[in-house]
Design a protein around this motif. Structure first.
Motif, PDB file in Angstrom:
ATOM      1  N   SER A   2       0.821  -1.197   0.000  1.00  0.00           N
ATOM      2  CA  SER A   2       0.000   0.000   0.000  1.00  0.00           C
ATOM      3  C   SER A   2       0.861   1.256   0.000  1.00  0.00           C
ATOM      4  O   SER A   2       1.945   1.297   0.572  1.00  0.00           O
ATOM      5  N   SER A   3       0.362   2.310  -0.676  1.00  0.00           N
ATOM      6  CA  SER A   3       1.064   3.588  -0.686  1.00  0.00           C
ATOM      7  C   SER A   3       0.742   4.412   0.563  1.00  0.00           C
ATOM      8  O   SER A   3       1.334   5.463   0.773  1.00  0.00           O
ATOM      9  N   LYS A   4      -0.188   3.914   1.375  1.00  0.00           N
ATOM     10  CA  LYS A   4      -0.562   4.637   2.578  1.00  0.00           C
ATOM     11  C   LYS A   4       0.530   4.525   3.650  1.00  0.00           C
ATOM     12  O   LYS A   4       1.286   3.566   3.690  1.00  0.00           O
ATOM     13  N   ASN A  29      -5.330   8.423   4.834  1.00  0.00           N
ATOM     14  CA  ASN A  29      -3.924   8.420   4.419  1.00  0.00           C
ATOM     15  C   ASN A  29      -3.088   7.342   5.090  1.00  0.00           C
ATOM     16  O   ASN A  29      -1.890   7.218   4.805  1.00  0.00           O
ATOM     17  N   HIS A  30      -3.705   6.576   5.990  1.00  0.00           N
ATOM     18  CA  HIS A  30      -2.946   5.630   6.781  1.00  0.00           C
ATOM     19  C   HIS A  30      -3.559   4.227   6.744  1.00  0.00           C
ATOM     20  O   HIS A  30      -4.770   4.070   6.664  1.00  0.00           O
ATOM     21  N   HIS A  31      -2.674   3.242   6.840  1.00  0.00           N
ATOM     22  CA  HIS A  31      -3.093   1.863   7.061  1.00  0.00           C
ATOM     23  C   HIS A  31      -2.654   1.505   8.471  1.00  0.00           C
ATOM     24  O   HIS A  31      -1.486   1.659   8.823  1.00  0.00           O
ATOM     25  N   HIS A  86       5.309  -5.782   4.520  1.00  0.00           N
ATOM     26  CA  HIS A  86       5.366  -4.359   4.184  1.00  0.00           C
ATOM     27  C   HIS A  86       6.777  -3.834   3.924  1.00  0.00           C
ATOM     28  O   HIS A  86       6.937  -2.804   3.274  1.00  0.00           O
ATOM     29  N   GLY A  87       7.766  -4.480   4.486  1.00  0.00           N
ATOM     30  CA  GLY A  87       9.149  -4.067   4.257  1.00  0.00           C
ATOM     31  C   GLY A  87       9.595  -2.861   5.056  1.00  0.00           C
ATOM     32  O   GLY A  87      10.768  -2.482   5.028  1.00  0.00           O
TER      33      GLY A  87
END
Length: 252
Positions: A2-4, A29-31, A86-87
């Motif tokens: 995800s870009s979030k 804007n957040h996960h 997610h890295g």
């Protein structure tokens, strides 16, 4: 991936962490990783968050993460899971905590004074410190580089020195001492990590009605959670290396 912006909140299946997760996810804007000792409780919390019509969030805004801050193996497993999926990690909110009975047993029917202190420090201080150290490599890979701690106005030595107030040092002596220690840990990270671009903060949510205190608090936890959100997302000039509350910066 995800870009979030990715945020982990420990102890997020209930109370202040739950409402902070809701408010942060709602901005779109957040996960949010819902950290919980019990993965089933994390999943249940997500279901409840999605079903709540008061603030619109989606199931895709959350992921459950099993993490027991009192267990190194659980913490390491959580780090491995976040790294593999997610890295990196952008924001960590150390929110998990306990506030048990503040009086030691003298007849063996309950915890001794040593046991009482040990239990509180194990979760509220040692747990937060170990979780932070374990996730630091992933936080360094993140873009936000934010670290926050759920503290308490009871941690303030200045406020504690005032007799005949809720903040007087003779109230909640065991619990409050852990939050004073936690503030020192926060400040240490704030100073040591600032050169790497980190913003590090603590939050005083106020005396909120949660399971932590048997729902005896006089403040709505939704309002208290706003201070947690501020510590995670607020401007550096307002939150870095301090404890924030709805009355501004709390004195040490």
């Amino acid at each position: 991936m995800s870009s979030k912006t990715l945020i982990l909140i420990t102890g997020a299946n209930q109370g202040l962490g739950y409402y902070a997760a809701q408010q942060i996810a709602a901005n779109g804007n957040h996960h949010v990783l819902i950290g919980s000792r019990d993965i089933n409780k994390a999943n249940k919390a997500i279901e409840t968050l999605v079903a709540d019509t008061s603030i619109k969030v989606s199931a895709s805004d959350f992921s459950p993460l099993e993490i027991d801050v009192n267990s190194d193996s659980s913490i390491n497993a959580a780090v491995k899971q976040v790294e593999e999926k997610h890295g990196k990690l952008d924001i960590l909110l150390n929110n998990a905590g306990i506030a048990q009975a503040q009086e030691a047993s003298t007849d063996g029917s309950g915890p001794s004074l040593r046991e009482l202190y040990r239990a509180h420090y194990e979760t509220n201080v040692f747990g937060a410190a170990v979780v932070t150290e374990a996730f630091l490599p992933l936080l360094r890979k993140g873009s936000a580089k934010r670290l926050a701690f759920t503290s308490s106005g009871l941690a303030s030595l200045e406020l504690a020195s005032k007799p005949d107030t809720l903040y007087s040092a003779n109230n909640y002596p065991v619990y409050r001492s852990t939050k004073t220690a936690l503030n020192m840990i926060m400040l240490g990270y704030a100073l040591s990590l600032e050169k790497e671009g980190f913003v590090v903060s603590a939050a005083d949510p106020g005396y909120c009605a949660t399971n932590l205190n048997g729902n005896s608090g006089f403040k709505d936890p939704r309002d208290g959670a706003k201070e947690l959100v501020k510590s995670c997302l607020g401007e550096k000039k307002d939150v870095h290396a301090v404890m924030v509350s709805d009355n501004g910066v709390v004195p040490w």
